[in-house]
Design an enzyme around this catalytic site. Structure first.
Site, PDB file in Angstrom:
ATOM      1  CB  SER A  56      31.549  30.542  13.316  1.00 24.68           C
ATOM      2  OG  SER A  56      31.770  31.887  13.585  1.00 24.68           O
ATOM      3  CG  HIS A 108      37.071  29.279  14.394  1.00 20.81           C
ATOM      4  ND1 HIS A 108      36.628  28.468  15.411  1.00 20.81           N
ATOM      5  CD2 HIS A 108      36.242  30.358  14.401  1.00 20.81           C
ATOM      6  CE1 HIS A 108      35.580  29.012  15.989  1.00 20.81           C
ATOM      7  NE2 HIS A 108      35.330  30.164  15.399  1.00 20.81           N
ATOM      8  CD  GLU A 158      38.346  25.128  16.626  1.00 20.40           C
ATOM      9  OE1 GLU A 158      38.061  24.102  17.223  1.00 20.40           O
ATOM     10  OE2 GLU A 158      37.493  25.837  16.054  1.00 20.40           O
ATOM     11  CG  ASN A 199      31.747  27.376  17.369  1.00 20.77           C
ATOM     12  OD1 ASN A 199      31.492  27.896  18.456  1.00 20.77           O
ATOM     13  ND2 ASN A 199      32.093  28.078  16.310  1.00 20.77           N
TER      14      ASN A 199
HETATM   15  N1  LIG Z   1      31.769  37.414  16.411  1.00 20.41           N
HETATM   16  C1  LIG Z   1      32.291  36.292  16.881  1.00 20.41           C
HETATM   17  O1  LIG Z   1      32.256  35.985  18.087  1.00 20.41           O
HETATM   18  C2  LIG Z   1      32.995  35.348  15.945  1.00 20.41           C
HETATM   19  C3  LIG Z   1      33.902  34.402  16.483  1.00 20.41           C
HETATM   20  C4  LIG Z   1      34.592  33.555  15.603  1.00 20.41           C
HETATM   21  C5  LIG Z   1      34.365  33.634  14.240  1.00 20.41           C
HETATM   22  N2  LIG Z   1      33.470  34.563  13.748  1.00 20.41           N
HETATM   23  C6  LIG Z   1      33.284  34.617  12.285  1.00 20.41           C
HETATM   24  O2  LIG Z   1      34.058  35.717  11.791  1.00 20.41           O
HETATM   25  C7  LIG Z   1      33.404  36.282  10.644  1.00 20.41           C
HETATM   26  C8  LIG Z   1      33.159  37.765  10.911  1.00 20.41           C
HETATM   27  O3  LIG Z   1      32.359  37.898  12.065  1.00 20.41           O
HETATM   28  P1  LIG Z   1      32.176  39.298  12.813  1.00 20.41           P
HETATM   29  O4  LIG Z   1      31.442  38.985  14.075  1.00 20.41           O
HETATM   30  O5  LIG Z   1      33.464  40.034  12.852  1.00 20.41           O
HETATM   31  O6  LIG Z   1      31.185  40.036  11.790  1.00 20.41           O
HETATM   32  P2  LIG Z   1      30.797  41.596  11.731  1.00 20.41           P
HETATM   33  O7  LIG Z   1      29.436  41.638  11.147  1.00 20.41           O
HETATM   34  O8  LIG Z   1      31.071  42.255  13.045  1.00 20.41           O
HETATM   35  O9  LIG Z   1      31.856  42.195  10.676  1.00 20.41           O
HETATM   36  C9  LIG Z   1      31.871  41.876   9.317  1.00 20.41           C
HETATM   37  C10 LIG Z   1      32.455  43.083   8.577  1.00 20.41           C
HETATM   38  O10 LIG Z   1      32.718  42.696   7.228  1.00 20.41           O
HETATM   39  C11 LIG Z   1      32.375  43.801   6.390  1.00 20.41           C
HETATM   40  N3  LIG Z   1      32.174  43.261   5.038  1.00 20.41           N
HETATM   41  C12 LIG Z   1      31.117  42.551   4.560  1.00 20.41           C
HETATM   42  N4  LIG Z   1      31.373  42.173   3.283  1.00 20.41           N
HETATM   43  C13 LIG Z   1      32.604  42.653   2.968  1.00 20.41           C
HETATM   44  C14 LIG Z   1      33.402  42.590   1.800  1.00 20.41           C
HETATM   45  N5  LIG Z   1      33.012  41.935   0.712  1.00 20.41           N
HETATM   46  N6  LIG Z   1      34.615  43.212   1.805  1.00 20.41           N
HETATM   47  C15 LIG Z   1      35.050  43.882   2.914  1.00 20.41           C
HETATM   48  N7  LIG Z   1      34.311  43.978   4.043  1.00 20.41           N
HETATM   49  C16 LIG Z   1      33.113  43.358   4.073  1.00 20.41           C
HETATM   50  C17 LIG Z   1      31.117  44.370   7.031  1.00 20.41           C
HETATM   51  O11 LIG Z   1      30.884  45.706   6.606  1.00 20.41           O
HETATM   52  C18 LIG Z   1      31.492  44.275   8.518  1.00 20.41           C
HETATM   53  O12 LIG Z   1      32.168  45.438   8.973  1.00 20.41           O
HETATM   54  C19 LIG Z   1      32.136  35.451  10.444  1.00 20.41           C
HETATM   55  O13 LIG Z   1      32.393  34.429   9.531  1.00 20.41           O
HETATM   56  C20 LIG Z   1      31.866  34.887  11.824  1.00 20.41           C
HETATM   57  O14 LIG Z   1      31.113  33.693  11.801  1.00 20.41           O
HETATM   58  C21 LIG Z   1      32.797  35.421  14.566  1.00 20.41           C
END
Ligand SMILES: NC(=O)c1ccc[n+]([C@@H]2O[C@H](COP(=O)([O-])OP(=O)(O)OC[C@H]3O[C@@H](n4cnc5c(N)ncnc54)[C@H](O)[C@@H]3O)[C@@H](O)[C@H]2O)c1
Length: 312
Positions: A119, A140, A152, A191
């Site tokens: 993010s 992103h 992005e 963001n």
């Molecule tokens: N949620 C949002 O609105 C959003 C929007 C844009 C970007 N992001 C970014 O996207 C990324 C993921 O966010 P999210 O909300 O999907 O998180 P989340 O917590 O919902 O999902 C992360 C997943 O990754 C898995 N995981 C952790 N370590 C791992 C590994 N080494 N190998 C395989 N799987 C692994 C976890 O078990 C989990 O299921 C982050 O960097 C976040 O900042 C999130």
């Protein structure tokens, strides 16, 4: 596209949406999820995303089966081998992301493109320990990744022109709206603007100027509607830059400019009022489940996106 294998690492909120998007666009997608229970429910949850898209006529039932058939899932990182593109969507933790990409470099061929869905962490820092930094890039997505058109594309200091070109072309080909961010800057563009607006909105709430609902109403039914058709800079041209300059000369000094999260926000987080996931945030969410609310919001976005696409 059909011949290109892609891997998504992490089957959380973002990873599932990204995988759905890629498979809907005819890619073979492998998902690597390290948490066993998350892994088991992944296919079902992606299938629900497809059903939702199908109810708005964005994909047919037979296409859903085919798209689901293109998705494989495992907890083994070795399965990322032979990918053209690997998109990482694991938690927002620098050390975790660096270590994952170091492992991937050992597994994948030298021409695999590595992308992070961070993010706002620095693309340059995430790729710092890597040997092939020219093949590393930020992609992103905005939640829900399968619905919101913008991606992005963040260029790191070592990202090659060719990788930027290939990734931009790929997202255009699957009808996303990719924008190349030429410099790795915290929060990128989306963001930074989102947080500037949220900082002001929280400040207005804290000062008792209006309720959360009233502040949201003002933004939704004025700027919100307009922003779909004109961005903030184009809108300034429509209003007149002299008008903007005049307002800026007295208003900027009154706007919120704090450099740390506000007391109100910090207090809410300390009390566990985290928003929908804890049943209370700026609003009370105890009437509906998290899944119901998100499904309803996505259900509102899907026909809107369909209509916008029809408008070209
Ligand atoms: N949620 C949002 O609105 C959003 C929007 C844009 C970007 N992001 C970014 O996207 C990324 C993921 O966010 P999210 O909300 O999907 O998180 P989340 O917590 O919902 O999902 C992360 C997943 O990754 C898995 N995981 C952790 N370590 C791992 C590994 N080494 N190998 C395989 N799987 C692994 C976890 O078990 C989990 O299921 C982050 O960097 C976040 O900042 C999130």
């Amino acid at each position: 596209m059909e011949n290109k294998k892609m891997t998504v690492i992490g089957a959380g909120t973002m990873g599932r949406g990204i995988a759905q998007l890629l498979s809907q666009n005819h890619a073979s997608v492998h998902i690597v999820e390290q948490n066993r229970s998350a892994l088991e429910g992944t296919k079902q949850r992606i299938s629900e995303l497809f059903e939702s898209a199908s109810s708005y006529g964005l994909i047919s039932e037979s296409e859903i089966d085919e798209a689901l058939g293109r998705i494989t899932i495992s907890d083994n990182l070795e399965d990322a081998k032979h990918s053209w593109l690997v998109i990482e969507a694991i938690p927002e933790n620098l050390a975790l992301k660096q270590s994952l990409f170091q492992s991937l470099e050992e597994i994948c061929a030298s021409d695999t493109i590595f992308a992070t869905n961070t993010s706002g962490l620095s693309i340059n820092q995430i790729s710092e320990p890597l040997k092939r930094r020219e093949r590393f890039i930020g992609t992103h997505f905005f939640m829900p990744a399968d619905i919101i058109p913008l991606v992005e594309i963040i260029r790191g200091e070592e990202t090659s022109d060719e990788v930027c070109r290939q990734v931009m072309k790929f997202f255009k080909d699957i009808h996303k709206e990719p924008v190349l961010i030429r410099k790795d800057i915290p929060g990128f563009i989306g963001n930074r603007i989102q947080h500037a607006m949220a900082r002001e909105a929280i400040s207005l709430l804290e000062a008792g100027i209006a309720t959360a609902e009233e502040i949201d109403t003002v933004v939704r039914w004025s700027l919100g509607v307009r922003l779909l058709f004109t961005g903030p800079l184009e809108q300034r041209d429509l209003n007149g830059l002299d008008v903007h300059h005049h307002i800026a000369s007295y208003l900027y000094k009154d706007l919120e400019n704090r450099t740390e999260p506000s007391e109100l926000l910090s207090e809410k987080v300390q009390k566990g009022e985290l928003g929908i996931k804890s049943g209370k945030g700026f609003y009370d969410w105890d009437q509906e489940s998290q899944a119901d609310v998100l499904q309803k919001k996505n259900g509102q976005l899907l026909p809107l996106m369909k209509w916008l696409r029809q408008q070209g």
